[in-house]
Write an enzyme that holds these catalytic residues in place. Sequence first.
Site, PDB file in Angstrom:
ATOM      1  N   ASP A  77      -0.860   6.282   7.220  1.00 25.13           N
ATOM      2  CA  ASP A  77      -2.111   5.406   6.688  1.00 25.13           C
ATOM      3  C   ASP A  77      -2.175   4.062   7.762  1.00 25.13           C
ATOM      4  OD1 ASP A  77      -3.590   3.545   5.234  1.00 25.13           O
ATOM      5  OD2 ASP A  77      -3.116   3.167   3.453  1.00 25.13           O
ATOM      6  N   TRP A 111       0.480  -1.046   0.025  1.00 27.18           N
ATOM      7  CA  TRP A 111      -0.162   0.311  -0.191  1.00 27.18           C
ATOM      8  C   TRP A 111       0.847   1.219  -0.227  1.00 27.18           C
ATOM      9  CZ3 TRP A 111      -4.264  -1.159  -2.211  1.00 27.18           C
ATOM     10  CH2 TRP A 111      -4.800  -2.199  -1.765  1.00 27.18           C
ATOM     11  N   LYS A 163     -11.240  -2.173   7.446  1.00 28.67           N
ATOM     12  CA  LYS A 163     -10.817  -3.587   8.210  1.00 28.67           C
ATOM     13  C   LYS A 163     -10.732  -3.377  10.001  1.00 28.67           C
ATOM     14  CE  LYS A 163      -6.709  -2.787   4.999  1.00 28.67           C
ATOM     15  NZ  LYS A 163      -6.956  -3.769   4.333  1.00 28.67           N
TER      16      LYS A 163
END
Length: 360
Positions: A171, A101, A195
């Site tokens: 993040d 990511w 999540k």
Amino acid sequence: MSRVYNFSAGPAVLPEEVLEEAANEMLDYQGTGMSVMEMSHRSPAFQQIIDDAEADLRELMNIPDNYKVLFLQGGASTQFSAIPMNLKKNGKAAYIVTGQWAKKAAQEAEKYIDVVRVASSEDKTFSYIPDCSDLDIPEDADYVYICENNTIYGTKYKTLPNTKGHILVSDVSSCFLSEPVDVEKYGIIYGGVQKNIGPAGMAIVIIREDLIPEEVDKCVPTMLAYKTQADAGSLYNTPPCYTIYMCGKVFKWLKKMGGLDAMKERNEKKAKILYDFLDQSEMFKGTVVPEDRSLMNVPFVTGDEELDAKFVKEAKAAGFENLKGHRTVGGMRASIYNAMPIEGVEALVEFMKKFEEENK
């Protein structure tokens, strides 16, 4: 049908009592005669929902008054573009690449600014966090970017990088609300909610007010300008109403559970059960260096692909869902987010012991 233990990396397990509460309100939310799914985002009832969600999140994370909380569509991936577009001053940023990511975020940012990759752990399949105490960060970098918990690879920063005075952007998609954080250490702390917080479809962006530019390049889409969203209280257009409502319920559940200190303790206890077993098992091995292990995502392998596949198949039959690892790591991965009960981790370890016995 009874509920399974869902170890999915996201969309992921949600607290059962939150789901039950939402089910009870599905047709009639608090006497409105409507579901939240059907409600106008301009109605007083929805305004109360979004106001309460923000207030509870501020309380949970102890968010200072000079930070804005934005509930935005498009998940974390949309922010890969929004961040460089909004923070661009000198047109350069430092990225630390510790997984898929962060790598994707850097690639996306390159469309808008110069990206300097100041550290990476790709040399060892992202199985560790590089030393970030003295990085060669360009003086004119607009910000330093990290992905704090790496969902796929199961690593987590235990110490934030030394940004040498630059703004830190993080993040936190897969560790959001799993433990206390000091928001003031960040310029932006953000993540997708699917999540550890709620249903897919939204990112929460917590941004220091002075970083919201009054004006952005004219090519920046109106929807991606933080000022648009901040000025409108996340209601510039129809927001992901139901996701905000569900996240709000999870915030209340977290407060009831004792807040983020209590969650950290609970998450450490759950992770320890699984890591302790992996460390003494002859068949299963964790893939991350111990000092950088995530509390949320635990990848492990047997070293034999056929055996891995057999394990995933038999685990599924026994009620343990979504244990297949990401294709870049192989093996298995157990995501043990806030809503995963300790019993789920204990049951998984018992199953792993039994599997090891039977497949020696």
